[in-house]
Scaffold this motif. Structure first.
Motif, mmCIF file in Angstrom:
data_model
loop_
_atom_site.group_PDB
_atom_site.id
_atom_site.type_symbol
_atom_site.label_atom_id
_atom_site.label_comp_id
_atom_site.label_asym_id
_atom_site.label_seq_id
_atom_site.Cartn_x
_atom_site.Cartn_y
_atom_site.Cartn_z
ATOM 1 N N LYS A 59 3.134 -36.338 2.254
ATOM 2 C CA LYS A 59 4.585 -36.250 2.458
ATOM 3 C C LYS A 59 4.913 -36.154 3.956
ATOM 4 O O LYS A 59 5.821 -36.837 4.448
ATOM 5 C CB LYS A 59 5.131 -35.030 1.723
ATOM 6 N N ALA A 60 4.171 -35.331 4.674
ATOM 7 C CA ALA A 60 4.416 -35.161 6.115
ATOM 8 C C ALA A 60 4.188 -36.464 6.872
ATOM 9 O O ALA A 60 4.986 -36.834 7.738
ATOM 10 C CB ALA A 60 3.505 -34.063 6.663
ATOM 11 N N ILE A 61 3.115 -37.157 6.546
ATOM 12 C CA ILE A 61 2.804 -38.427 7.218
ATOM 13 C C ILE A 61 3.894 -39.454 6.931
ATOM 14 O O ILE A 61 4.348 -40.154 7.840
ATOM 15 C CB ILE A 61 1.412 -38.940 6.783
ATOM 16 N N LYS A 62 4.333 -39.516 5.688
ATOM 17 C CA LYS A 62 5.403 -40.458 5.324
ATOM 18 C C LYS A 62 6.666 -40.174 6.136
ATOM 19 O O LYS A 62 7.279 -41.096 6.683
ATOM 20 C CB LYS A 62 5.699 -40.357 3.832
ATOM 21 N N GLU A 63 7.032 -38.909 6.244
ATOM 22 C CA GLU A 63 8.228 -38.547 7.005
ATOM 23 C C GLU A 63 8.073 -38.880 8.492
ATOM 24 O O GLU A 63 9.001 -39.390 9.122
ATOM 25 C CB GLU A 63 8.547 -37.061 6.817
ATOM 26 N N LEU A 64 6.906 -38.610 9.042
ATOM 27 C CA LEU A 64 6.664 -38.950 10.443
ATOM 28 C C LEU A 64 6.764 -40.459 10.668
ATOM 29 O O LEU A 64 7.326 -40.911 11.665
ATOM 30 C CB LEU A 64 5.292 -38.446 10.892
ATOM 31 N N LEU A 65 6.224 -41.226 9.729
ATOM 32 C CA LEU A 65 6.272 -42.683 9.861
ATOM 33 C C LEU A 65 7.681 -43.233 9.672
ATOM 34 O O LEU A 65 7.982 -44.334 10.116
ATOM 35 C CB LEU A 65 5.295 -43.336 8.877
ATOM 36 N N GLU A 66 8.538 -42.462 9.022
ATOM 37 C CA GLU A 66 9.943 -42.846 8.877
ATOM 38 C C GLU A 66 10.755 -42.453 10.110
ATOM 39 O O GLU A 66 11.962 -42.667 10.161
ATOM 40 C CB GLU A 66 10.546 -42.187 7.632
ATOM 41 N N GLY A 67 10.087 -41.846 11.102
ATOM 42 C CA GLY A 67 10.750 -41.471 12.335
ATOM 43 C C GLY A 67 11.377 -40.091 12.311
ATOM 44 O O GLY A 67 12.085 -39.708 13.239
ATOM 45 N N LYS A 68 11.125 -39.333 11.254
ATOM 46 C CA LYS A 68 11.678 -37.984 11.165
ATOM 47 C C LYS A 68 10.833 -37.031 12.005
ATOM 48 O O LYS A 68 9.633 -37.205 12.138
ATOM 49 C CB LYS A 68 11.705 -37.515 9.710
ATOM 50 N N HIS A 69 11.488 -36.032 12.543
ATOM 51 C CA HIS A 69 10.789 -35.006 13.331
ATOM 52 C C HIS A 69 10.270 -33.956 12.342
ATOM 53 O O HIS A 69 11.020 -33.102 11.886
ATOM 54 C CB HIS A 69 11.721 -34.380 14.356
ATOM 55 N N ARG A 70 9.013 -34.050 12.005
ATOM 56 C CA ARG A 70 8.411 -33.180 10.992
ATOM 57 C C ARG A 70 7.426 -32.221 11.654
ATOM 58 O O ARG A 70 6.565 -32.634 12.416
ATOM 59 C CB ARG A 70 7.683 -34.052 9.954
ATOM 60 N N MET A 71 7.561 -30.956 11.367
ATOM 61 C CA MET A 71 6.618 -29.966 11.867
ATOM 62 C C MET A 71 5.382 -29.974 10.959
ATOM 63 O O MET A 71 5.482 -30.224 9.763
ATOM 64 C CB MET A 71 7.245 -28.567 11.882
ATOM 65 N N LEU A 72 4.231 -29.712 11.561
ATOM 66 C CA LEU A 72 2.959 -29.707 10.831
ATOM 67 C C LEU A 72 2.284 -28.347 11.030
ATOM 68 O O LEU A 72 1.358 -28.218 11.826
ATOM 69 C CB LEU A 72 2.050 -30.837 11.329
ATOM 70 N N PRO A 73 2.720 -27.326 10.293
ATOM 71 C CA PRO A 73 2.200 -25.975 10.521
ATOM 72 C C PRO A 73 0.731 -25.797 10.140
ATOM 73 O O PRO A 73 0.135 -24.785 10.466
ATOM 74 C CB PRO A 73 3.098 -25.103 9.643
ATOM 75 N N PHE A 74 0.150 -26.785 9.514
ATOM 76 C CA PHE A 74 -1.230 -26.679 9.040
ATOM 77 C C PHE A 74 -2.247 -27.331 9.966
ATOM 78 O O PHE A 74 -3.427 -27.389 9.656
ATOM 79 C CB PHE A 74 -1.359 -27.266 7.628
ATOM 80 N N VAL A 75 -1.793 -27.837 11.123
ATOM 81 C CA VAL A 75 -2.713 -28.405 12.121
ATOM 82 C C VAL A 75 -2.496 -27.704 13.456
ATOM 83 O O VAL A 75 -1.481 -27.042 13.670
ATOM 84 C CB VAL A 75 -2.545 -29.935 12.284
ATOM 85 N N ASP A 76 -3.437 -27.899 14.373
ATOM 86 C CA ASP A 76 -3.287 -27.302 15.695
ATOM 87 C C ASP A 76 -2.184 -28.030 16.464
ATOM 88 O O ASP A 76 -1.770 -29.130 16.109
ATOM 89 C CB ASP A 76 -4.615 -27.327 16.466
ATOM 90 N N ILE A 77 -1.726 -27.404 17.514
ATOM 91 C CA ILE A 77 -0.591 -27.920 18.287
ATOM 92 C C ILE A 77 -0.872 -29.291 18.909
ATOM 93 O O ILE A 77 0.015 -30.136 18.985
ATOM 94 C CB ILE A 77 -0.130 -26.899 19.361
ATOM 95 N N ALA A 78 -2.114 -29.530 19.334
ATOM 96 C CA ALA A 78 -2.454 -30.832 19.930
ATOM 97 C C ALA A 78 -2.338 -31.952 18.899
ATOM 98 O O ALA A 78 -1.795 -33.022 19.193
ATOM 99 C CB ALA A 78 -3.861 -30.794 20.519
ATOM 100 N N THR A 79 -2.817 -31.706 17.684
ATOM 101 C CA THR A 79 -2.734 -32.709 16.616
ATOM 102 C C THR A 79 -1.276 -32.967 16.251
ATOM 103 O O THR A 79 -0.859 -34.117 16.085
ATOM 104 C CB THR A 79 -3.531 -32.258 15.380
ATOM 105 N N GLU A 80 -0.502 -31.902 16.151
ATOM 106 C CA GLU A 80 0.917 -32.047 15.825
ATOM 107 C C GLU A 80 1.642 -32.855 16.904
ATOM 108 O O GLU A 80 2.408 -33.778 16.599
ATOM 109 C CB GLU A 80 1.563 -30.670 15.673
ATOM 110 N N SER A 81 1.379 -32.550 18.145
ATOM 111 C CA SER A 81 2.007 -33.256 19.257
ATOM 112 C C SER A 81 1.613 -34.730 19.262
ATOM 113 O O SER A 81 2.462 -35.613 19.423
ATOM 114 C CB SER A 81 1.601 -32.591 20.574
ATOM 115 N N ASP A 82 0.319 -35.002 19.089
ATOM 116 C CA ASP A 82 -0.152 -36.391 19.041
ATOM 117 C C ASP A 82 0.518 -37.161 17.911
ATOM 118 O O ASP A 82 0.919 -38.316 18.081
ATOM 119 C CB ASP A 82 -1.669 -36.443 18.848
#
Length: 121
Positions: A59-82
């Motif tokens: 779900k998070a990946i789909k939202e990110l690919l749709e251009g939505k600003h999605r937070m990823l609390p389950f990964v480290d900050i570098a992965t989320e930023s990338d």
């Protein structure tokens, strides 16, 4: 042999050939930093939420690919930023390809988790 090869061989001997083959197919498909990033997102979500993490990551990946600003609390900050940077800059055709890859990854990861659980009960 690498650790992943040892793991795959051990799982195959346990009678879960189909799941192992999906995981091998998934490993063979990973060729770009974006695909590695998708797997990092799945890994973080599964580590934090267990089997439920597969759907959370998808779900998070789909939202990110749709251009939505999605937070990823389950990964480290570098992965989320990338993820935020890479996925938002990606052109439409590549987004579609990566979405397809994420669906395949979710199926493969779900299959291996289910097969592993079946193997221990």
């Amino acid at each position: 042999m690498s650790n992943i090869d040892d793991l795959l061989s051990g799982l195959a001997e346990g009678g879960i050939i189909e799941a192992v083959n999906k995981l091998r197919d998934l490993r063979a498909m990973v060729k770009t930093p974006e695909e590695r990033l998708v797997l990092a997102i799945f890994a973080g979500a599964v580590q934090r939420y267990g089997v439920k993490g597969v759907e959370e990551a998808k779900k998070a990946i789909k939202e990110l690919l749709e251009g939505k600003h999605r937070m990823l609390p389950f990964v480290d900050i570098a992965t989320e930023s990338d993820a935020l940077i890479m996925f938002q800059k990606m052109e439409a055709g590549r987004r579609s390809e990566l979405n397809h890859f994420a669906s395949f990854a979710a199926d493969a990861i779900g299959a291996i988790l289910a097969a592993t659980l079946r193997g221990i009960i």
